[in-house]
Design a protein around this motif. Structure first.
Motif, PDB file in Angstrom:
ATOM      1  N   THR B  34       0.862  -1.187   0.000  1.00  0.00           N
ATOM      2  CA  THR B  34       0.000   0.000   0.000  1.00  0.00           C
ATOM      3  C   THR B  34       0.891   1.227   0.000  1.00  0.00           C
ATOM      4  N   ARG B  35       0.676   2.072  -0.992  1.00  0.00           N
ATOM      5  CA  ARG B  35       1.546   3.224  -1.221  1.00  0.00           C
ATOM      6  C   ARG B  35       0.744   4.493  -1.002  1.00  0.00           C
ATOM      7  N   ALA B  37       0.726   9.005  -0.817  1.00  0.00           N
ATOM      8  CA  ALA B  37       1.366  10.258  -1.215  1.00  0.00           C
ATOM      9  C   ALA B  37       0.428  11.399  -0.855  1.00  0.00           C
ATOM     10  N   GLU B  40      -2.683  10.548   1.112  1.00  0.00           N
ATOM     11  CA  GLU B  40      -3.714   9.728   0.469  1.00  0.00           C
ATOM     12  C   GLU B  40      -3.075   8.427  -0.014  1.00  0.00           C
ATOM     13  N   ILE B  41      -3.837   7.356   0.000  1.00  0.00           N
ATOM     14  CA  ILE B  41      -3.352   6.108  -0.611  1.00  0.00           C
ATOM     15  C   ILE B  41      -3.594   6.200  -2.116  1.00  0.00           C
ATOM     16  N   HIS B  42      -2.517   6.211  -2.886  1.00  0.00           N
ATOM     17  CA  HIS B  42      -2.693   6.378  -4.324  1.00  0.00           C
ATOM     18  C   HIS B  42      -2.422   5.098  -5.108  1.00  0.00           C
ATOM     19  N   GLN B  43      -1.770   4.141  -4.507  1.00  0.00           N
ATOM     20  CA  GLN B  43      -1.550   2.858  -5.172  1.00  0.00           C
ATOM     21  C   GLN B  43      -1.606   1.775  -4.103  1.00  0.00           C
ATOM     22  N   SER B  44      -2.329   0.704  -4.393  1.00  0.00           N
ATOM     23  CA  SER B  44      -2.354  -0.414  -3.459  1.00  0.00           C
ATOM     24  C   SER B  44      -2.517  -1.678  -4.291  1.00  0.00           C
TER      25      SER B  44
END
Lengths: 488, 439
Positions: B34-35, B37, B40-44
């Motif tokens: 879980t990424r 930026a 906010e979580i922008h990639q998971s």
């Protein structure tokens, strides 16, 4: 393996999209990717390895409750793929609980079609025996010099079949073929180790083409010369230090473009998406259209239509058509590499640079073919009109800060230029600078006759890590007042 | 699948072997990440895959086939590819498949909580960091990953090894309008990540690193945090701690010679609980602890089977998948700690720099261990024993061996950090008398 365009693949992707929609996704896309790789390496006269790799799977990307989710699975089984689609929706929903802003995509037409890399001779139809024979002849040519203690040469061939389908109706099939090869000659003495590479460093040069590319490289015909250069470097003088004129060969110019233009124009970096890992960029949106990035000699483009670069394709990995964009127009910063999401954030449309490392990784903004457009000079003319400087060949080390400003590169060798003539070979050169100042000092770029498409096969970005193959068209170019020194 | 289940698949593959010898490696991987930026979580993402690798040896030739995907057919395909590959290789001195060494598949880094972690559990932990940043009007960026990997190796020579590991990593950058901070935590157990401590550390570093001012490049005394030390040690592993590098005369290592300060002892220990222990290498050979640098003296390098045969010694269990041209690799390094707290290292510097982390470190001259790179997210002036103010990031160009020769203090505390090559390294803070910043 079912063929890429088979009913099995189409059914799998349709089932994935249906499952995602049924689970609540407002958008979904599905990529089925099959990658075949041949790697052959000869080291010191022995076939060190022949590796044959097959890699296949499905990646499903969704938007649910305004957030992204992605799940990938390595079987083309409808039930497993449906499970993965539902898991992607669960992931998106978990993320949405943290987020305040819903994902918004710039509009893009739902396209259908097929694309294949044009090849004269499919490299997978050339026998492994013929490939081994070419490498052994290359090795033998290097072996004539005993001071070359480590000889290594390799070939790599990639065939990637990609199927893309989206809930918006896109259905795209592509077959990308890459051919690559190279050699490294490493000479050693008691206190020095020097490596020379051909056609490029990092093991090989690679392009989207067939076996004809390997024949064009002529590894056996260049091996002896490169080995001699490695030996000569052992006793060459250290590179002179000072502020001087630098002429880069096309391979190092390509690396300079990669690090100081390609990466800082990635719009996801600009928006902070990569801040914790790859970094951000000095090219902020307020500079668009006005910032003097380089001299008038400097025009840089992103062009995924330009064969035979490693960033040449029919559509990117969210279904946007290949296209040419200007990033720097006669020195002025003019554009970004973008995706549907990031383009929407600055009120633009995507210019098609979303690429994924295989089926198991999420597409992110990547370089396609980032090119320094040819100028009107020539290497010969640049040298002839240089009072004192160095001509630097083939990258050896590269480092740049997280905003892509402060860089330092080393090359495998250099030639000192005095009074318009190439004089002595020098070793361990490094040069450094700040990106805009450096490109503003560019006063000459060689013309189309010396312009060539180069390949970078080790571009890392993203979490989890993704390696991308990207192209860079470049020609030799000259820069004034650059800090140069030997590595000590 | 479990280790025994993967071993059974490997056994079935060996039973299909018509001639020669084979080694079958099977890796089942389940990774989720879980990424985030800008809070906010922008990639998971989530990924499940199986990788099958077959090394086939017969008539003095060796071939390799690798398959990811293809479900039940993967082993068959890998075997066929290996045979196709083997036929075209030259008859040569093929490294033999290692014999079983009786090693136990005991100590591995594994936690059920990591293996079972859900996207929601990751999001909850991420929100601890993003909330801490938001409370201070800062933005958090980073990634929380959880990975479960089962590796099994069987061979015709009788090797049968299997182990399941987990890894959880949280890497964060927190940024304000004029600077940022960095912190990371890694553990086999997601519940041991100390997310609250990490959030406090990264927010604190960020707040102290605002409005940095430029200083002149040059030689400075430094205190390097474990994040930075890890990068240096990982590069030493790449360029010099391998037996192949010494055999090819491209390593800085000179056995028995003192090249570094006596405070410096570096080991590789795949059995150490702190560094993601793993019982065997990619040939199924038990990993043995190796002292690489002993009180500043070059003491040992790591071996795989081919390099061990060449030197007439036993493999230390540091092989990458065979055959390869890279040689063995130290992937579980530790540096011995000293006897004083890291803050006392800072207290003993009258004028110098504190470096939180390095970035984009690359080898400039491998034989001389010269590297270049940038400082990032937390470079501070030390004046009269106190960290006083942030300074703008600097480029360094420095010999690692030279820096470790100039070590004047080693902290008692150590931290596990992942290098750029993802090796787990247990590093202390280091006080170094002279470190060269070039721009």
């Amino acid at each position: 393996m079912p063929g890429l365009y088979s009913a099995v693949v189409r059914e799998v992707s349709e089932r994935a999209l249906d499952a995602a929609s049924a689970a609540g996704a407002s958008y979904a896309d599905c990529r089925v990717v099959n990658r075949t790789v041949q790697k052959l390496t000869v080291k010191n006269g022995v076939v060190a390895s022949v590796e044959l790799l097959e890699d296949e799977g499905v990646g499903i990307r969704v938007i649910a409750d305004g957030a992204w989710g992605f799940a990938a699975v390595d079987v083309l089984d409808a039930a497993a793929v449906e499970d993965a689609a539902r898991h992607a929706v669960r992931i998106a929903r978990a993320s949405s609980r943290v987020n305040r802003v819903a994902v918004r995509l710039a509009p893009a037409p739902a396209l259908t079609g097929e694309y294949r890399t044009p090849v004269v001779r499919d490299p997978f139809t050339v026998s492994l025996d013929d490939k081994v024979d070419l490498l052994m002849r290359t090795d033998a040519a290097m072996a004539l010099l005993p001071q070359v203690r480590i000889r290594e040469c390799s070939l790599e061939f990639v065939r990637e079949q990609r199927h893309f389908a989206s809930s918006e109706g896109a259905v795209l099939d592509q077959t990308i073929v890459e051919s690559g090869g190279g050699l490294d000659a490493t000479a050693t003495s008691d206190d020095e180790v020097q490596t020379r590479s051909f056609p490029n460093s990092f093991g090989r040069h690679q392009i989207c083409a067939g076996w004809e590319a390997i024949e064009d490289f002529d590894l056996p015909g260049n091996a002896g010369r490169i080995a001699e250069e490695a030996v000569a470097l052992l006793t060459a003088d250290p590179c002179p230090a000072g502020t001087m004129t630098v002429i880069l060969d096309a391979t190092q110019a390509a690396m300079q473009v990669h690090e100081s233009c390609g990466h800082p124009t990635e719009l996801d970096r600009v928006l902070g998406h990569e801040a914790a890992y790859a970094g951000t960029s000095f090219l902020t949106p307020d500079l668009l259209g006005t910032f003097r990035y380089g001299s008038e000699q400097v025009t840089l483009t992103a062009d995924s239509t330009r064969a035979p670069g490693l960033g040449t394709f029919g559509w990117d990995d969210e279904g946007v058509a290949a296209q040419r964009s200007v990033l720097v127009d006669q020195g002025v910063f003019s554009g970004y590499l973008s995706s549907r999401e990031t383009a929407a954030a600055i009120g633009q449309l995507s210019n098609g640079t979303m690429r994924a490392d295989g089926w198991s990784r999420l597409p992110i903004i990547r370089m396609t073919n980032i090119n320094l457009e040819p100028g009107t000079s020539s290497l010969e003319e640049m040298i002839a009109t240089t009072e004192h400087g160095v001509f630097l060949e083939t990258n050896r080390s590269w480092s740049i800060d997280d905003r892509r400003l402060n860089f330092q590169f080393g090359t495998q060798n250099g030639w000192e230029i005095v009074d318009g003539k190439r004089t002595r070979l020098v070793r361990n050169p490094i040069y450094s600078g700040q990106t805009p100042e450096f490109w503003r000092s560019c006063d000459a770029v060689a013309g189309p006759a010396e312009w060539r498409m180069w390949g970078v096969v080790n571009c890392g970005k993203g979490q989890p890590s993704q390696l991308m193959h990207v192209g860079h068209g470049a020609a030799p170019c000259r820069f004034r007042n650059v800090r140069v020194e030997p590595a000590r | 699948m479990s280790g025994p289940e993967l071993l059974a698949i490997g056994d079935r593959a060996l039973s299909r072997l018509e001639r020669g010898e084979a080694e079958v490696m099977i890796i089942d991987d389940h990774s989720e990440l879980t990424r985030f930026a800008g809070n906010e979580i922008h990639q998971s993402v989530a990924e499940r895959s199986r990788f099958v690798r077959v090394r086939l040896v017969h008539d003095g030739r060796c071939g390799v086939g690798e398959v990811r995907g293809h479900g039940e057919h993967a082993v068959e395909q890998a075997l066929a590819a290996a045979e196709q590959s083997r036929r075209v290789t030259s008859v040569a001195e093929v490294s033999p498949l290692p014999q079983p060494d009786g090693g136990a598949d005991g100590t591995v880094a594994y936690a059920k909580a990591t293996a079972a972690a859900t996207p929601q559990e990751r999001a909850d932990r991420v929100s601890i960091v993003t909330s801490a940043a938001a409370r201070r009007n800062l933005d958090a960026y980073g990634a929380l990953s959880t990975t479960t990997t089962t590796t099994a190796i069987v061979s015709s020579a009788g090797v049968r090894r299997a182990a399941t590991t987990t890894q959880a990593s949280l890497v964060t950058v927190v940024r304000g309008s004029e600077g940022g901070g960095y912190a990371s935590r890694h553990s086999s157990d997601i519940n041991a990540l100390e997310v609250g401590d990490l959030a406090a550390e990264v927010v604190d570093t960020c707040e102290r690193n605002q409005h940095a001012t430029a200083i002149d490049p040059g030689d400075y005394e430094v205190v390097l945090s474990p994040y930075a030390v890890t990068d240096m040690l990982e590069h030493l592993a790449w360029v010099g701690f391998s037996a192949l590098a010494t055999q090819e005369h491209r390593s800085f290592m000179k056995m028995g010679e003192r090249l570094m300060n006596e405070r410096v002892t570096i080991r590789d220990d795949a059995t150490a609980r702190e560094v993601f222990p793993f019982p065997f290498d990619d040939e199924g050979v038990s990993a043995r602890p190796v002292t690489l640098i002993d009180h500043g003296v070059c003491a040992g390098v790591v071996y795989d089977t081919p390099t061990a045969l060449r030197d007439g010694v036993a493999s230390t269990g540091h092989s990458l998948p065979q055959p390869n041209t890279w040689g063995p690799l130290a992937r579980h390094m530790t540096m011995d700690g000293g006897d004083i707290p890291w803050r006392d290292l800072v207290a003993s510097v009258s004028r110098g720099l504190y470096v939180t982390r390095f970035w984009y470190v690359r080898d400039v001259h491998p034989l001389r261990t010269v590297i270049t790179g940038m400082t990032r997210e937390g470079t501070f002036m030390i004046e009269n024993g106190t960290i006083t103010r942030p300074v703008k990031d600097l480029r360094f160009t420095q010999s690692i061996v030279g820096a470790l020769d100039a070590v004047s203090g080693v902290s008692r505390e150590r931290r596990l950090e992942l290098g750029e090559g993802a090796s787990g390294v247990l590093s202390p803070w280091l006080q170094i008398g002279r470190f060269t910043f070039t721009s």
